[in-house]
Design a protein around this motif. Structure first.
Motif, PDB file in Angstrom:
ATOM      1  N   ASP A  21      12.224   9.250   1.366  1.00  0.00           N
ATOM      2  CA  ASP A  21      11.505   8.456   2.364  1.00  0.00           C
ATOM      3  C   ASP A  21      11.960   7.004   2.331  1.00  0.00           C
ATOM      4  OD1 ASP A  21       9.979  10.644   3.180  1.00  0.00           O
ATOM      5  OD2 ASP A  21       8.438  10.267   1.673  1.00  0.00           O
ATOM      6  N   ILE A  22      12.287   6.518   1.151  1.00  0.00           N
ATOM      7  CA  ILE A  22      12.769   5.139   1.039  1.00  0.00           C
ATOM      8  C   ILE A  22      14.109   4.996   1.738  1.00  0.00           C
ATOM      9  CG2 ILE A  22      13.537   3.342  -0.562  1.00  0.00           C
ATOM     10  CD1 ILE A  22      11.518   4.381  -2.566  1.00  0.00           C
ATOM     11  N   GLY A  23      14.957   6.008   1.567  1.00  0.00           N
ATOM     12  CA  GLY A  23      16.265   5.965   2.225  1.00  0.00           C
ATOM     13  C   GLY A  23      16.147   5.811   3.729  1.00  0.00           C
ATOM     14  N   GLN A  24      15.098   6.410   4.306  1.00  0.00           N
ATOM     15  CA  GLN A  24      14.898   6.314   5.752  1.00  0.00           C
ATOM     16  C   GLN A  24      14.627   4.871   6.186  1.00  0.00           C
ATOM     17  OE1 GLN A  24      15.071   9.004   7.984  1.00  0.00           O
ATOM     18  NE2 GLN A  24      15.906  10.038   6.187  1.00  0.00           N
ATOM     19  N   LEU A  25      14.046   4.079   5.301  1.00  0.00           N
ATOM     20  CA  LEU A  25      13.722   2.698   5.654  1.00  0.00           C
ATOM     21  C   LEU A  25      14.973   1.850   5.852  1.00  0.00           C
ATOM     22  CD1 LEU A  25      10.881   2.000   3.054  1.00  0.00           C
ATOM     23  CD2 LEU A  25      10.619   2.669   5.446  1.00  0.00           C
ATOM     24  N   PHE A  54       0.795  -1.222   0.000  1.00  0.00           N
ATOM     25  CA  PHE A  54       0.000   0.000   0.000  1.00  0.00           C
ATOM     26  C   PHE A  54       0.835   1.284   0.000  1.00  0.00           C
ATOM     27  CE2 PHE A  54      -3.401  -2.624   2.343  1.00  0.00           C
ATOM     28  CZ  PHE A  54      -3.997  -2.986   1.154  1.00  0.00           C
ATOM     29  N   GLU A  55       2.055   1.219   0.520  1.00  0.00           N
ATOM     30  CA  GLU A  55       2.870   2.428   0.607  1.00  0.00           C
ATOM     31  C   GLU A  55       4.190   2.326  -0.153  1.00  0.00           C
ATOM     32  OE1 GLU A  55       3.031   4.865   4.150  1.00  0.00           O
ATOM     33  OE2 GLU A  55       1.806   3.384   5.215  1.00  0.00           O
ATOM     34  N   LEU A  56       4.976   1.306   0.141  1.00  0.00           N
ATOM     35  CA  LEU A  56       6.300   1.220  -0.482  1.00  0.00           C
ATOM     36  C   LEU A  56       6.203   1.126  -1.994  1.00  0.00           C
ATOM     37  CD1 LEU A  56       9.331   1.110  -0.103  1.00  0.00           C
ATOM     38  CD2 LEU A  56       9.148  -1.375   0.224  1.00  0.00           C
ATOM     39  N   GLN A  57       5.223   0.391  -2.472  1.00  0.00           N
ATOM     40  CA  GLN A  57       5.057   0.252  -3.921  1.00  0.00           C
ATOM     41  C   GLN A  57       4.831   1.606  -4.591  1.00  0.00           C
ATOM     42  OE1 GLN A  57       2.557  -2.640  -6.963  1.00  0.00           O
ATOM     43  NE2 GLN A  57       1.581  -2.015  -5.074  1.00  0.00           N
ATOM     44  N   GLU A  58       4.042   2.468  -3.956  1.00  0.00           N
ATOM     45  CA  GLU A  58       3.779   3.791  -4.523  1.00  0.00           C
ATOM     46  C   GLU A  58       5.037   4.655  -4.515  1.00  0.00           C
ATOM     47  OE1 GLU A  58       0.499   5.569  -2.511  1.00  0.00           O
ATOM     48  OE2 GLU A  58      -0.936   4.033  -3.139  1.00  0.00           O
ATOM     49  N   LEU A  59       5.867   4.501  -3.514  1.00  0.00           N
ATOM     50  CA  LEU A  59       7.107   5.272  -3.458  1.00  0.00           C
ATOM     51  C   LEU A  59       8.045   4.904  -4.602  1.00  0.00           C
ATOM     52  CD1 LEU A  59       7.894   5.201   0.391  1.00  0.00           C
ATOM     53  CD2 LEU A  59       6.933   7.094  -0.940  1.00  0.00           C
ATOM     54  N   MET A  60       7.975   3.652  -5.053  1.00  0.00           N
ATOM     55  CA  MET A  60       8.830   3.210  -6.152  1.00  0.00           C
ATOM     56  C   MET A  60       8.577   4.025  -7.419  1.00  0.00           C
ATOM     57  SD  MET A  60      10.735   0.661  -5.054  1.00  0.00           S
ATOM     58  CE  MET A  60      10.815   1.601  -3.546  1.00  0.00           C
ATOM     59  N   ASP A  61       7.326   4.475  -7.591  1.00  0.00           N
ATOM     60  CA  ASP A  61       6.937   5.164  -8.824  1.00  0.00           C
ATOM     61  C   ASP A  61       7.271   6.647  -8.822  1.00  0.00           C
ATOM     62  OD1 ASP A  61       5.851   2.826  -9.905  1.00  0.00           O
ATOM     63  OD2 ASP A  61       3.931   3.157  -8.895  1.00  0.00           O
ATOM     64  N   TYR A  64      -6.003  -0.253   6.860  1.00  0.00           N
ATOM     65  CA  TYR A  64      -4.563  -0.077   7.079  1.00  0.00           C
ATOM     66  C   TYR A  64      -4.244   1.387   7.331  1.00  0.00           C
ATOM     67  CZ  TYR A  64       0.324   0.627   6.036  1.00  0.00           C
ATOM     68  OH  TYR A  64       1.637   1.026   6.094  1.00  0.00           O
ATOM     69  N   VAL A  65      -4.806   2.287   6.523  1.00  0.00           N
ATOM     70  CA  VAL A  65      -4.558   3.714   6.692  1.00  0.00           C
ATOM     71  C   VAL A  65      -5.058   4.196   8.051  1.00  0.00           C
ATOM     72  CG1 VAL A  65      -5.141   6.015   5.833  1.00  0.00           C
ATOM     73  CG2 VAL A  65      -4.554   4.192   4.217  1.00  0.00           C
ATOM     74  N   GLU A  66      -6.231   3.726   8.448  1.00  0.00           N
ATOM     75  CA  GLU A  66      -6.767   4.107   9.752  1.00  0.00           C
ATOM     76  C   GLU A  66      -5.862   3.628  10.878  1.00  0.00           C
ATOM     77  OE1 GLU A  66     -10.638   2.404   9.832  1.00  0.00           O
ATOM     78  OE2 GLU A  66     -11.557   3.979   8.589  1.00  0.00           O
TER      79      GLU A  66
END
Length: 255
Positions: A120-124, A106-113, A247-249
Motif C-alpha cells: 500500500d505504501i508503494g502505491q503512494l 493516522f494511517e501512514l504511521q501504522e503502515l510503517m509498522d 477523519y475515518v468518517e
C-alpha cells in the motif's frame, strides 16, 4: 468591510452554489474578515466528502485577488500584508494540508509498522502514466505540490524557509521509497532487516519536516491554524488534538 457593495464574506460565498458550502454559510454569521470568510476544516468535514472538500477549497479562493486589496482586521493575522497569490494559496491549501497530516499520522504511521502492508505504501509513490499522461504520485500531489506552491507564493524570507522544509520532507519520503522498493500488494517478498528502521526513519524525518513547514506557514500568515504532528508515543493522538474518528468518517465518504 465592503467591496463594490459586497462584504468580503459574500465575495467568497458567491463563488459556488454547492449545497454543502451554502449550508455552512447559513449556519454561521457572515464574517467581515479575509480569513474567516473561508470555512474551517471542521465545517467542511461536517458536510462534505474529501474530494468535494478539496474542490470547494479550490473554488472558494477565486475572488482573493480582489479581497487582498482590502484592509484586513486583527483576525486576518498577516494575510492583508501578503501577496495576493500567497493569500489565495493559503486559503486553498490550509484545509487539504491538515487533512493530509491526519493521513500521515493516522494511517501512514501504522503502515510503517507492518511490512505486510508495504504494498500500500508503494502505491503512494507510484506515478500513473496512463495513456501517456503522467500523473503525480499521491505523495507529490497531496504534500509536495502544495508545499511548493505555497512556498513560491510567499515573500522571499518565508519562501526560503518553506522550501528548505519541503526539501527535507522529500528526503524523508525518499527513504521510505528506498525501504519499500519492489514490494507489491499480495506479492510475498523477503524484506531486508534494515528496511523497517529505514522506513520509520523516513517517516520521522517527514513528520519533522512537515511540522517545520507548518510552523513557517503559521508564522508567515500570523495565524496558528495548522497543527503539528507530535512524535510517536502513547499520548500522540491526544497531543495532536484532532479526531481520528472524524477523519475515518471523512475517508469513508470518498469510498
Amino acid at each position: 468591510m465592503r467591496l463594490f457593495g459586497l462584504t468580503v464574506s459574500s465575495l467568497l460565498l458567491l463563488q459556488t452554489s454547492v449545497d454543502a458550502f451554502t449550508a455552512i454559510s447559513k449556519a454561521q454569521p457572515k464574517s467581515k474578515t479575509i480569513h474567516d470568510a473561508a470555512p474551517s476544516a471542521e465545517q467542511f468535514e461536517d458536510v462534505v466528502g474529501r474530494r468535494q472538500m478539496l474542490k470547494l477549497a479550490s473554488m472558494s479562493v477565486l475572488a482573493i485577488p480582489t479581497i487582498a486589496g482590502a484592509a484586513g482586521t486583527a483576525n486576518d493575522g498577516n494575510l492583508p500584508d501578503l501577496p495576493p497569490e500567497a493569500i489565495r494559496s493559503y486559503l486553498q491549501y490550509r484545509i487539504p494540508l491538515q487533512i493530509n497530516a491526519d493521513y500521515y499520522v493516522f494511517e501512514l504511521q501504522e503502515l510503517m509498522d507492518d511490512p505486510q502492508k508495504w504494498g500500500d505504501i508503494g502505491q503512494l509513490f507510484q506515478v500513473n502514466n496512463n495513456k501517456g499522461q503522467g500523473q503525480p504520485s499521491r505523495i507529490e500531489r497531496d504534500y509536495v505540490n502544495p508545499m511548493r506552491i505555497l512556498g513560491l507564493s510567499m515573500p522571499p524570507d518565508a519562501a526560503d524557509e518553506m522550501r528548505d522544509a519541503q526539501f527535507k520532507f522529500e528526503k524523508g519520503m525518499a527513504k521510505i521509497t528506498k525501504a519499500t522498493a519492489g514490494i507489491r500488494r499480495d506479492l510475498p517478498v523477503e524484506i531486508d532487516k534494515s528496511a523497517v528502521p529505514l522506513a520509520k526513519e523516513g517517516w520521522e524525518e517527514g513528520r519533522v519536516a512537515l511540522n517545520l513547514f507548518f510552523k513557517y506557514l503559521n508564522e508567515a500568515t500570523g495565524l496558528n491554524e495548522l497543527k503539528a504532528i507530535p512524535a510517536a508515543g502513547p499520548n500522540q493522538v491526544k497531543e495532536y488534538g484532532r479526531s481520528k474518528r472524524r477523519y475515518v468518517e471523512l475517508t469513508k465518504k470518498t469510498k
